[in-house]
Design an enzyme around this catalytic site. Structure first.
Site, short mmCIF file in Angstrom:
data_model
loop_
_atom_site.label_atom_id
_atom_site.label_comp_id
_atom_site.label_asym_id
_atom_site.label_seq_id
_atom_site.Cartn_x
_atom_site.Cartn_y
_atom_site.Cartn_z
N GLY A 183 100.87 -66.03 -46.46
CA GLY A 183 101.46 -65.23 -45.85
C GLY A 183 100.53 -64.40 -46.24
O GLY A 183 100.75 -62.84 -45.94
N ASP A 184 101.36 -64.35 -46.95
CA ASP A 184 100.76 -62.75 -48.44
C ASP A 184 99.62 -62.55 -48.16
O ASP A 184 98.94 -61.24 -48.46
CB ASP A 184 101.28 -62.84 -49.35
CG ASP A 184 103.59 -62.77 -50.01
OD1 ASP A 184 103.69 -62.46 -48.94
OD2 ASP A 184 103.40 -63.23 -51.10
N LEU A 185 98.77 -63.46 -49.19
CA LEU A 185 96.87 -63.13 -49.12
C LEU A 185 96.31 -62.65 -47.35
O LEU A 185 96.12 -62.40 -47.42
CB LEU A 185 96.47 -64.19 -49.63
CG LEU A 185 97.57 -65.00 -50.71
CD1 LEU A 185 96.94 -66.05 -51.33
CD2 LEU A 185 96.87 -64.04 -52.01
#
Length: 412
Positions: A183-185
């Site tokens: 999700g962050d990436l």
């Protein structure tokens, strides 16, 4: 890039974004990874941290130590090639300093909860008055609009709310998160793309704008065919383990010393595989002689999987890769250790040396290969406020005495 761009002394090499100045007011990964990508492309990225509360990813393992210092390799991986300053944006002087820096910047990246920068008095509406060409990139769990915009979020929030978590794992077990902070990436990748698009508009004479990136949105786009399966057929995607929803054989298969991925599902690849293992007659077996027949889940389980298990079980991962060569899609399922030591990865310069605590640490490299770009030596991630004097004197026109005074009073 623009008249407001920072002086050439802060340019990071001669990449395509040389001359672009980025203020990075982010922490952890969703944001730092975005600005790191821009730095890899040549932008001058200035990481902005609170003087008393720096990015807490600095405490994340693994730590690299020497006699004088200890530094997080996790933090270093996502903040390499950046300059570092400190700034307390809760003070009036801090806000005034940010406005000064924005006048000389092209991009500002932040990953606060929506509305936080506005509450501080330095939101986009304020900053664009200082620099109408500013690209304001913001990353959050749910984006700046919609009923959930104000909710707190982490990477797992994006995986859960974006549908990916519900699809991952095995059908007879509870859903499993993807084994990395996808999700962050993903949000950082889309933020970098959006930032580049907005910069292109500015370059053509347009104004700056907000680039609004949501972790939930980003994860949703990674669910492959799940959305259209639901909207056209009413099918809700569920965990399939290592199987594909409609392509077979296409998955993980055991071999002598581990597992391989094999994707020889087309008639062409299936025939080559049968020949490769000395049983060409299997390709004409009437029960599994076409791609459509092999797609049937029951046929795949009863006939195809046992054949592949018998074939692959005789060989190691390396032997199977050697046999397959460039003829059929087959790859060893590698451990991270095997990937790091992979000669092909080395040839692609995908493991790079970055200074951390006085030592060289191997990290993942930059996957975008430009024919006119040359590789460069990587610069260590900055200490908090390491470049305060340099940046504030050059970009905010402060004197050395003024910088020292601001530091004494906790503004920077």
């Amino acid at each position: 890039m623009t008249e407001q761009a920072a002086a050439s002394e802060t340019d990071n090499g001669s990449g395509p974004l040389s001359g672009v100045t980025v203020l990075d007011i982010t922490r952890v990964v969703a944001g730092p990874f975005c600005s790191m990508l821009l730095a890899e492309l040549g932008a001058t990225v200035i990481k902005v941290e609170h003087p008393d509360d720096p990015d807490y990813a600095r405490t994340f393992p693994p730590m690299v130590s020497n006699d004088d210092e200890e530094f997080s390799a996790f933090f270093a991986q996502f903040n390499r090639n950046k300059l570092g300053i400190t700034l307390n944006m809760k003070t009036d002087e801090g806000k005034a300093l940010l406005r000064k820096l924005v006048r000389r910047a092209d991009v500002l990246v932040e990953n606060f909860r929506p509305g936080t920068m506005d509450k501080l008095g330095v939101g986009y509406d304020v900053l664009r008055n200082e620099n109408p060409r500013l690209v304001y990139t913001c990353i959050s769990g749910f984006g700046r609009t919609g009923p959930n915009a104000s909710r707190p979020a982490y990477d797992n929030t994006g995986q859960a709310a974006g549908g990916l978590w519900s699809m991952n794992g095995y059908a007879d077990r509870p859903p499993v998160r993807v084994g990395t902070i996808i999700g962050d990436l993903a949000a950082s990748l889309y933020a970098a793309i959006g930032t580049l698009a907005a910069l292109r508009k500015v370059e053509r004479g347009g104004e700056g704008q907000v680039v609004d990136i949501s972790q939930q949105d980003s994860v949703l786009t990674l669910t492959e065919n799940a959305v259209v399966r639901y909207t056209t057929k009413g099918e809700v995607a569920s965990p399939l383990g290592n199987d594909h929803p409609f392509v077979r054989p296409y998955g993980s298969f055991p071999c002598k010393d581990g597992y391989v991925f094999f994707g020889g599902y087309t008639d062409k690849f299936w025939k080559i595989t049968c020949e490769m293992f000395g049983e060409p007659e299997i390709a004409s077996d009437p029960e599994i002689d076409t791609m459509e027949k092999r797609f049937d889940p029951q046929v795949a389980e009863r006939r195809v999987k046992p054949i592949l298990a018998r074939w692959f079980g005789q060989y190691t991962k390396a032997e199977l890769e050697e046999m397959a060569g460039d003829r059929v899609p087959l790859s060893a399922i590698k451990t991270i250790a095997e990937v790091v030591e992979d000669p092909h990865i080395a040839a692609r310069e995908m493991i790079v040396n970055v200074p951390v605590a006085g030592k060289l640490v191997r990290m993942f490299g930059f996957p975008i290969k430009l024919s006119q770009a040359t590789s460069h030596a990587h610069v260590k991630a900055p200490d908090p406020g390491e470049h305060n004097a340099d940046i504030y004197m050059r970009l905010a026109d402060l004197s050395a005495e003024e910088v020292a005074s601001l530091a004494e009073r906790g503004v920077i």
